[in-house]
Motif scaffolding. Structure first.
Motif, PDB file in Angstrom:
ATOM      1  N   ARG A  16       0.831  -1.202   0.000  1.00 15.64           N
ATOM      2  CA  ARG A  16       0.000   0.000   0.000  1.00 15.64           C
ATOM      3  C   ARG A  16       0.874   1.264   0.000  1.00 15.64           C
ATOM      4  O   ARG A  16       0.535   2.262  -0.641  1.00 15.64           O
ATOM      5  CB  ARG A  16      -0.915   0.001   1.223  1.00 15.64           C
ATOM      6  N   VAL A  17       1.988   1.199   0.721  1.00 17.12           N
ATOM      7  CA  VAL A  17       2.922   2.329   0.729  1.00 17.12           C
ATOM      8  C   VAL A  17       3.495   2.535  -0.674  1.00 17.12           C
ATOM      9  O   VAL A  17       3.590   3.669  -1.158  1.00 17.12           O
ATOM     10  CB  VAL A  17       4.060   2.105   1.753  1.00 17.12           C
TER      11      VAL A  17
ATOM     12  N   ILE B 101      -5.243  10.460  -1.349  1.00 16.83           N
ATOM     13  CA  ILE B 101      -5.473  11.236  -0.122  1.00 16.83           C
ATOM     14  C   ILE B 101      -5.635  10.305   1.076  1.00 16.83           C
ATOM     15  O   ILE B 101      -5.084  10.540   2.158  1.00 16.83           O
ATOM     16  CB  ILE B 101      -6.712  12.140  -0.274  1.00 16.83           C
ATOM     17  N   LYS B 102      -6.389   9.240   0.874  1.00 16.52           N
ATOM     18  CA  LYS B 102      -6.615   8.269   1.956  1.00 16.52           C
ATOM     19  C   LYS B 102      -5.321   7.566   2.350  1.00 16.52           C
ATOM     20  O   LYS B 102      -5.029   7.396   3.545  1.00 16.52           O
ATOM     21  CB  LYS B 102      -7.662   7.243   1.506  1.00 16.52           C
ATOM     22  N   LEU B 103      -4.544   7.170   1.351  1.00  9.77           N
ATOM     23  CA  LEU B 103      -3.274   6.495   1.622  1.00  9.77           C
ATOM     24  C   LEU B 103      -2.309   7.427   2.347  1.00  9.77           C
ATOM     25  O   LEU B 103      -1.627   7.014   3.297  1.00  9.77           O
ATOM     26  CB  LEU B 103      -2.649   6.000   0.316  1.00  9.77           C
ATOM     27  N   GLN B 104      -2.246   8.677   1.908  1.00  6.04           N
ATOM     28  CA  GLN B 104      -1.344   9.637   2.544  1.00  6.04           C
ATOM     29  C   GLN B 104      -1.737   9.902   3.990  1.00  6.04           C
ATOM     30  O   GLN B 104      -0.876  10.042   4.860  1.00  6.04           O
ATOM     31  CB  GLN B 104      -1.335  10.950   1.751  1.00  6.04           C
ATOM     32  N   ARG B 105      -3.029   9.970   4.234  1.00  4.25           N
ATOM     33  CA  ARG B 105      -3.506  10.222   5.597  1.00  4.25           C
ATOM     34  C   ARG B 105      -3.073   9.111   6.552  1.00  4.25           C
ATOM     35  O   ARG B 105      -2.644   9.381   7.673  1.00  4.25           O
ATOM     36  CB  ARG B 105      -5.028  10.370   5.609  1.00  4.25           C
ATOM     37  N   ASN B 106      -3.154   7.875   6.086  1.00  4.22           N
ATOM     38  CA  ASN B 106      -2.880   6.744   6.977  1.00  4.22           C
ATOM     39  C   ASN B 106      -1.438   6.241   6.941  1.00  4.22           C
ATOM     40  O   ASN B 106      -0.984   5.636   7.928  1.00  4.22           O
ATOM     41  CB  ASN B 106      -3.808   5.573   6.619  1.00  4.22           C
ATOM     42  N   LEU B 107      -0.724   6.481   5.825  1.00  2.16           N
ATOM     43  CA  LEU B 107       0.572   5.826   5.653  1.00  2.16           C
ATOM     44  C   LEU B 107       1.770   6.752   5.449  1.00  2.16           C
ATOM     45  O   LEU B 107       2.903   6.271   5.382  1.00  2.16           O
ATOM     46  CB  LEU B 107       0.505   4.844   4.471  1.00  2.16           C
ATOM     47  N   SER B 108       1.543   8.048   5.381  1.00  2.00           N
ATOM     48  CA  SER B 108       2.665   8.957   5.122  1.00  2.00           C
ATOM     49  C   SER B 108       3.772   8.826   6.155  1.00  2.00           C
ATOM     50  O   SER B 108       4.958   8.935   5.835  1.00  2.00           O
ATOM     51  CB  SER B 108       2.176  10.413   5.079  1.00  2.00           C
ATOM     52  N   GLY B 109       3.380   8.591   7.395  1.00  2.00           N
ATOM     53  CA  GLY B 109       4.368   8.519   8.468  1.00  2.00           C
ATOM     54  C   GLY B 109       5.298   7.318   8.383  1.00  2.00           C
ATOM     55  O   GLY B 109       6.366   7.314   9.006  1.00  2.00           O
TER      56      GLY B 109
END
Length: 275
Positions: free
Chosen positions: A110-111, A142-150
């Protein structure tokens, strides 16, 4: 010199626990007393536990270890993000997705998908994608960035997890325990400290308390790296270091292949429309 002072903890409200009726019996040994229906945490024990956790994280960082910062409730989000980024460590501050540790291979895919969509959105190819498809892809990004950016640069499982509020982050604690990954956590009077390896008794609801505790862990990481550098070691940023991980490499290759196939399908579709 103490890692943190008693005055700093008092000013941050670290000593305030939850209402007495919410007490977890296993936290009794860390409770000093009660005031106006609120449990007061024994800061002498907190100080001792902080020093133990600090020494553990410092030693881990000196060997290039990775510490995953976790805290998704409102009071924890900013401290977790700010101090994790400052120390070059991965973090989760929006939502813990089930399997982030125990199913790391899938999360890595997913990343990779997120990174590929970011690349695509910034390239000329994006303008050629049909509007409806581009809208769906934008929403997914947007959804992926919200949950996985970190954790975009976390190429392997962490060596330890730092948690603010083990009640809310129970999935993170459970997954870490299942994999044998040590957990350093601030434990309030309503949780079970026996579920974590390095419990730090303290208020996990106050923003100032969360900032203080997270800063201490970040400083332990910085000191560990400094010690390693003074000893002559070349300490890489562990969150971005490329490691020998066959599973991760295979997942990355598979994700790139899937992205290439998807791009080829889009190109074929555009070619058909132009004809």
């Amino acid at each position: 010199m103490a890692v943190v002072s008693m005055r700093q903890m008092l000013e941050a409200g670290v000593h305030f626990g939850h209402q007495t009726q919410r007490r977890n019996p296993t936290m009794q040994r860390f409770i000093f007393g009660e005031r106006n229906g609120i449990h007061i945490i024994d800061l002498e024990q907190t100080l001792t536990r902080i020093e133990t956790a600090y020494a553990f994280v410092r030693q881990l960082a000196s060997g290039g270890g990775v510490v995953l910062f976790v805290g998704t409730k409102k009071q924890a989000q900013d401290p977790i993000k700010n101090f994790a980024e400052r120390s070059g460590m991965p973090y989760i501050n929006e939502r813990w997705l089930g399997g982030m540790l125990t199913n790391f291979g899938t999360i890595s895919k997913r990343v990779s998908k997120m990174i590929e969509l970011e690349r695509l959105s910034g390239s000329p190819e994006w303008a050629q994608i049909p509007k409806k498809e581009a809208l769906l892809m934008s929403r997914e990004l947007i959804k992926l960035q919200r949950n996985l950016s970190g954790i975009r640069n976390m190429v392997r499982l962490p060596d330890a997890v730092f948690v603010l509020d083990t009640a809310i982050e129970h999935l993170a604690v459970t997954e870490a325990n299942k994999l044998g990954i040590p957990v350093v956590a601030v434990v309030d009077t309503n949780v079970n400290p026996n579920l974590v390896q390095y419990p730090i008794p303290g208020n996990d609801d106050a923003i100032r308390a969360n900032e203080l505790m997270t800063r201490v862990i970040a400083e332990a990481i910085s000191e560990g790296r400094f010690i390693a550098e003074k000893a002559g070691g070349q300490v890489q940023n562990p969150a971005t270091a490329v490691v020998d991980n066959a599973v991760f490499a295979a997942d990355q290759a598979r994700a790139r292949a899937e992205a290439a196939i998807a791009q080829a399908e889009r190109d074929a579709k555009l070619a058909g429309e132009s004809n």
